[in-house]
Design a protein around this motif. Structure first.
Motif, PDB file in Angstrom:
ATOM      1  N   ARG A 166       1.603   1.987  37.306  1.00 18.35           N
ATOM      2  CA  ARG A 166       2.822   2.095  38.096  1.00 18.35           C
ATOM      3  C   ARG A 166       3.587   3.322  39.205  1.00 18.35           C
ATOM      4  N   ALA A 167       3.199   4.615  38.466  1.00 16.90           N
ATOM      5  CA  ALA A 167       3.147   5.650  39.104  1.00 16.90           C
ATOM      6  C   ALA A 167       2.412   5.636  40.499  1.00 16.90           C
ATOM      7  N   ARG A 168       1.088   4.483  40.539  1.00 16.02           N
ATOM      8  CA  ARG A 168       0.432   4.015  42.247  1.00 16.02           C
ATOM      9  C   ARG A 168       1.389   3.812  43.595  1.00 16.02           C
ATOM     10  N   GLN A 169       2.246   2.952  42.439  1.00 16.71           N
ATOM     11  CA  GLN A 169       2.980   1.980  42.964  1.00 16.71           C
ATOM     12  C   GLN A 169       4.520   2.035  43.456  1.00 16.71           C
ATOM     13  N   VAL A 170       4.796   3.055  42.712  1.00 16.37           N
ATOM     14  CA  VAL A 170       5.851   4.174  43.356  1.00 16.37           C
ATOM     15  C   VAL A 170       5.821   5.144  44.113  1.00 16.37           C
ATOM     16  N   ARG A 171       4.244   5.310  44.084  1.00 15.66           N
ATOM     17  CA  ARG A 171       3.650   6.066  45.370  1.00 15.66           C
ATOM     18  C   ARG A 171       3.754   5.425  47.384  1.00 15.66           C
ATOM     19  N   LEU A 176       7.317  12.884  38.202  1.00 14.79           N
ATOM     20  CA  LEU A 176       6.404  13.094  37.234  1.00 14.79           C
ATOM     21  C   LEU A 176       4.876  11.736  38.106  1.00 14.79           C
ATOM     22  N   VAL A 177       5.250  11.304  39.023  1.00 16.10           N
ATOM     23  CA  VAL A 177       4.214  10.047  39.778  1.00 16.10           C
ATOM     24  C   VAL A 177       2.662  11.180  39.954  1.00 16.10           C
ATOM     25  N   ARG A 178       3.328  12.312  39.781  1.00 18.07           N
ATOM     26  CA  ARG A 178       1.437  13.315  40.300  1.00 18.07           C
ATOM     27  C   ARG A 178       1.508  13.584  38.717  1.00 18.07           C
ATOM     28  N   ALA A 179       2.037  14.173  37.705  1.00 19.60           N
ATOM     29  CA  ALA A 179       1.793  14.180  36.605  1.00 19.60           C
ATOM     30  C   ALA A 179       0.909  13.447  36.595  1.00 19.60           C
ATOM     31  N   GLN A 236      11.098   3.892  32.696  1.00 20.40           N
ATOM     32  CA  GLN A 236      10.838   5.245  34.408  1.00 20.40           C
ATOM     33  C   GLN A 236      10.791   4.645  35.417  1.00 20.40           C
ATOM     34  N   LEU A 237       9.455   4.828  35.766  1.00 22.79           N
ATOM     35  CA  LEU A 237       9.047   4.613  37.328  1.00 22.79           C
ATOM     36  C   LEU A 237       8.929   3.035  37.488  1.00 22.79           C
ATOM     37  N   THR A 238       9.218   2.791  36.457  1.00 17.98           N
ATOM     38  CA  THR A 238       9.066   0.510  37.133  1.00 17.98           C
ATOM     39  C   THR A 238      10.911   0.251  37.435  1.00 17.98           C
ATOM     40  N   GLY A 239      11.775   0.742  36.892  1.00 18.16           N
ATOM     41  CA  GLY A 239      12.621   0.869  37.142  1.00 18.16           C
ATOM     42  C   GLY A 239      13.482   1.682  38.704  1.00 18.16           C
ATOM     43  N   VAL A 255       3.413  -4.773  50.803  1.00 21.05           N
ATOM     44  CA  VAL A 255       3.347  -3.930  49.778  1.00 21.05           C
ATOM     45  C   VAL A 255       4.033  -4.504  48.965  1.00 21.05           C
ATOM     46  N   LEU A 256       5.231  -4.952  49.142  1.00 18.65           N
ATOM     47  CA  LEU A 256       6.201  -5.389  48.296  1.00 18.65           C
ATOM     48  C   LEU A 256       6.092  -6.649  47.508  1.00 18.65           C
ATOM     49  N   GLU A 257       4.569  -7.494  47.437  1.00 20.55           N
ATOM     50  CA  GLU A 257       4.290  -8.229  47.128  1.00 20.55           C
ATOM     51  C   GLU A 257       3.427  -8.145  46.160  1.00 20.55           C
ATOM     52  N   GLU A 258       2.452  -6.833  46.170  1.00 16.63           N
ATOM     53  CA  GLU A 258       2.110  -6.148  45.655  1.00 16.63           C
ATOM     54  C   GLU A 258       2.814  -5.514  44.208  1.00 16.63           C
ATOM     55  N   ALA A 259       3.503  -4.823  45.204  1.00 17.68           N
ATOM     56  CA  ALA A 259       4.651  -4.399  44.005  1.00 17.68           C
ATOM     57  C   ALA A 259       5.389  -5.306  42.626  1.00 17.68           C
ATOM     58  N   ASP A 260       5.681  -6.219  43.625  1.00 17.54           N
ATOM     59  CA  ASP A 260       6.352  -7.339  42.514  1.00 17.54           C
ATOM     60  C   ASP A 260       5.232  -8.265  41.684  1.00 17.54           C
ATOM     61  N   ARG A 261       3.802  -8.390  41.734  1.00 11.53           N
ATOM     62  CA  ARG A 261       2.855  -8.807  40.857  1.00 11.53           C
ATOM     63  C   ARG A 261       2.907  -7.848  40.119  1.00 11.53           C
TER      64      ARG A 261
END
Length: 126
Positions: free
Chosen positions: A103-108, A25-28, A49-52, A81-87
């Motif tokens: 959100r896809a980039r954050q999962v990656r 899904l991220v790549r798509a 979905q990506l946020t969860g 990375v976690l601080e950036e993700a939380d923000r």
């Protein structure tokens, strides 16, 4: 994966991450270029979905780095990375392609950090 956009499931709960479908899904999502091709309702669902999933991966990253020394490079980088993700994940879903791609980039990024923590743990364990 559990729908948990606010990250409220128990921090001690360790669910297996369903990585490959989410990375597909991220790549798509990252490859999409036409904002008009994505309806706002669809963008909202994909973003949820990506946020969860991002929150679940972030919880795993936190568990992996918790035992590292405070000044260990893998821990310092994981914290950044976690601080950036939380923000970023705290920002509301906007129903746009740009929001979904963020959100896809954050999962990656979280999976990249998790992989590096796993490599560091493997080296320390040898």
């Amino acid at each position: 994966m559990v729908y948990d956009p606010d990250g409220r499931f128990d921090a001690e709960l360790s669910l297996p991450l369903d990585r490959e479908p989410h990375m597909q899904l991220v790549r798509a999502v990252i490859s999409w270029t036409d904002p008009a091709a994505l309806q706002p309702r669809d963008a909202d669902q994909i973003a949820l979905q990506l946020t969860g999933h991002a929150r679940a991966v972030a919880a795993e990253v936190r568990r992996r780095y918790a035992g590292l020394p405070l000044d260990a490079e893998p821990r310092v980088l994981a914290e950044a990375v976690l601080e950036e993700a939380d923000r970023r994940l705290a920002q509301p879903c906007l129903g746009t392609l740009r929001c979904v791609q963020m959100r896809a980039r954050q999962v990656r990024a979280l999976y990249e950090r998790l992989d590096r923590l796993n490599k560091a743990a493997a080296v320390r364990g040898q």
